[in-house]
Design a protein around this motif. Structure first.
Motif, PDB file in Angstrom:
ATOM      1  N   CYS A  54      24.426  28.020  52.326  1.00  0.00           N
ATOM      2  CA  CYS A  54      24.803  27.967  50.909  1.00  0.00           C
ATOM      3  C   CYS A  54      23.624  27.447  50.108  1.00  0.00           C
ATOM      4  O   CYS A  54      22.561  27.183  50.665  1.00  0.00           O
ATOM      5  CB  CYS A  54      26.010  27.056  50.719  1.00  0.00           C
ATOM      6  SG  CYS A  54      25.687  25.330  51.117  1.00  0.00           S
ATOM      7  N   CYS A  55      23.828  27.263  48.815  1.00  0.00           N
ATOM      8  CA  CYS A  55      22.719  26.755  47.986  1.00  0.00           C
ATOM      9  C   CYS A  55      22.796  25.235  47.817  1.00  0.00           C
ATOM     10  O   CYS A  55      21.968  24.653  47.125  1.00  0.00           O
ATOM     11  CB  CYS A  55      22.711  27.455  46.632  1.00  0.00           C
ATOM     12  SG  CYS A  55      24.087  26.983  45.575  1.00  0.00           S
ATOM     13  N   CYS A  66      31.800  28.795  49.005  1.00  0.00           N
ATOM     14  CA  CYS A  66      31.207  29.303  50.253  1.00  0.00           C
ATOM     15  C   CYS A  66      32.016  28.860  51.473  1.00  0.00           C
ATOM     16  O   CYS A  66      32.281  29.655  52.372  1.00  0.00           O
ATOM     17  CB  CYS A  66      29.771  28.812  50.402  1.00  0.00           C
ATOM     18  SG  CYS A  66      28.628  29.454  49.205  1.00  0.00           S
ATOM     19  N   CYS A 117      32.484  26.792  42.298  1.00  0.00           N
ATOM     20  CA  CYS A 117      31.109  27.190  42.646  1.00  0.00           C
ATOM     21  C   CYS A 117      30.182  26.689  41.555  1.00  0.00           C
ATOM     22  O   CYS A 117      29.948  27.397  40.591  1.00  0.00           O
ATOM     23  CB  CYS A 117      31.044  28.708  42.785  1.00  0.00           C
ATOM     24  SG  CYS A 117      29.427  29.357  43.214  1.00  0.00           S
TER      25      CYS A 117
HETATM   26  S1  SF4 Z   1      30.029  27.414  46.401  1.00  0.00           S
HETATM   27 FE1  SF4 Z   1      28.570  28.169  44.906  1.00  0.00          FE
HETATM   28  S2  SF4 Z   1      27.434  26.359  44.311  1.00  0.00           S
HETATM   29 FE2  SF4 Z   1      28.463  25.882  46.206  1.00  0.00          FE
HETATM   30  S3  SF4 Z   1      26.997  26.350  47.792  1.00  0.00           S
HETATM   31 FE3  SF4 Z   1      28.243  28.159  47.490  1.00  0.00          FE
HETATM   32  S4  SF4 Z   1      27.107  29.420  46.045  1.00  0.00           S
HETATM   33 FE4  SF4 Z   1      26.286  27.360  45.935  1.00  0.00          FE
END
Ligand code: SF4
Length: 175
Positions: free
Chosen positions: A16-17, A90, A140
């Motif tokens: 994930c980010c 995610c 998110c």
């Molecule tokens: S849910 Fe959204 S903000 Fe969080 S890790 Fe995943 S892509 Fe990134």
């Protein structure tokens, strides 16, 4: 005077980010010293390098699961944690990373090299598809108010703070 009880938590990130991790650390700007009195950070890579993979009350897990290695690690987290909370879209849904599960044959052939190169599994999973998940904080990145509500639920359940209190009230002295 009896010793202050602490909730033993783990914070884990997979594919994930890591924006929910950033949100969590941003919250610590205002709460770290106060939260340290009621939370035992058993495993939290953003805070320390020596981490424990045992005896965790609540593990907060963000990210989708994309490799066999991560699947095994997730299973280990489940084994050592009383509760698991999926953090962010995610972890809750597998998306956006799981979009590749829906690629057609041609697109799958196109990415096959990269999957092999980076030891990726054929399928991307949300946490609940692999292990039992006790709670979910969607968003998110994660919805902060829901994270606080979920943290409160476990702090109450483990008798760390009284039912009428919230972790949000525990702020560092300078605030
Ligand atoms: S849910 Fe959204 S903000 Fe969080 S890790 Fe995943 S892509 Fe990134």
């Amino acid at each position: 005077m009896s010793e202050q009880k602490k909730l033993k938590i783990g914070w884990f990130s997979f594919t994930c980010c890591e924006d929910s991790t950033i949100m969590f650390t941003e919250m610590l700007n205002d709460h770290f010293f106060a939260w340290k009195k009621i939370l035992d950070f058993r495993h939290c890579n953003v805070l320390k390098s020596k981490n424990e993979m045992s005896d965790i009350d609540v593990a907060f897990v963000e990210g989708a699961i994309c490799t066999d290695k991560d699947k095994a690690k997730l299973e280990k987290i489940r084994e050592v944690s009383k509760y698991i909370v999926a953090i962010g879209a995610c972890a809750v849904t597998g998306y956006p990373t799981a979009h590749r599960n829906n690629f057609n044959k041609e697109m799958k052939e196109e990415i096959a090299f990269y999957l092999k190169q980076f030891h990726q599994a054929d399928t991307v999973y949300a946490l609940h598809e692999l292990i039992k998940v006790d709670d979910k904080v969607p968003g998110c990145p994660m919805i902060e108010s829901m994270f606080v509500k979920t943290m409160d639920k476990y702090l109450h359940e483990f008798g760390v703070i009284p039912e009428d209190d919230s972790i949000a009230n525990h702020k560092d002295a300078r605030h």
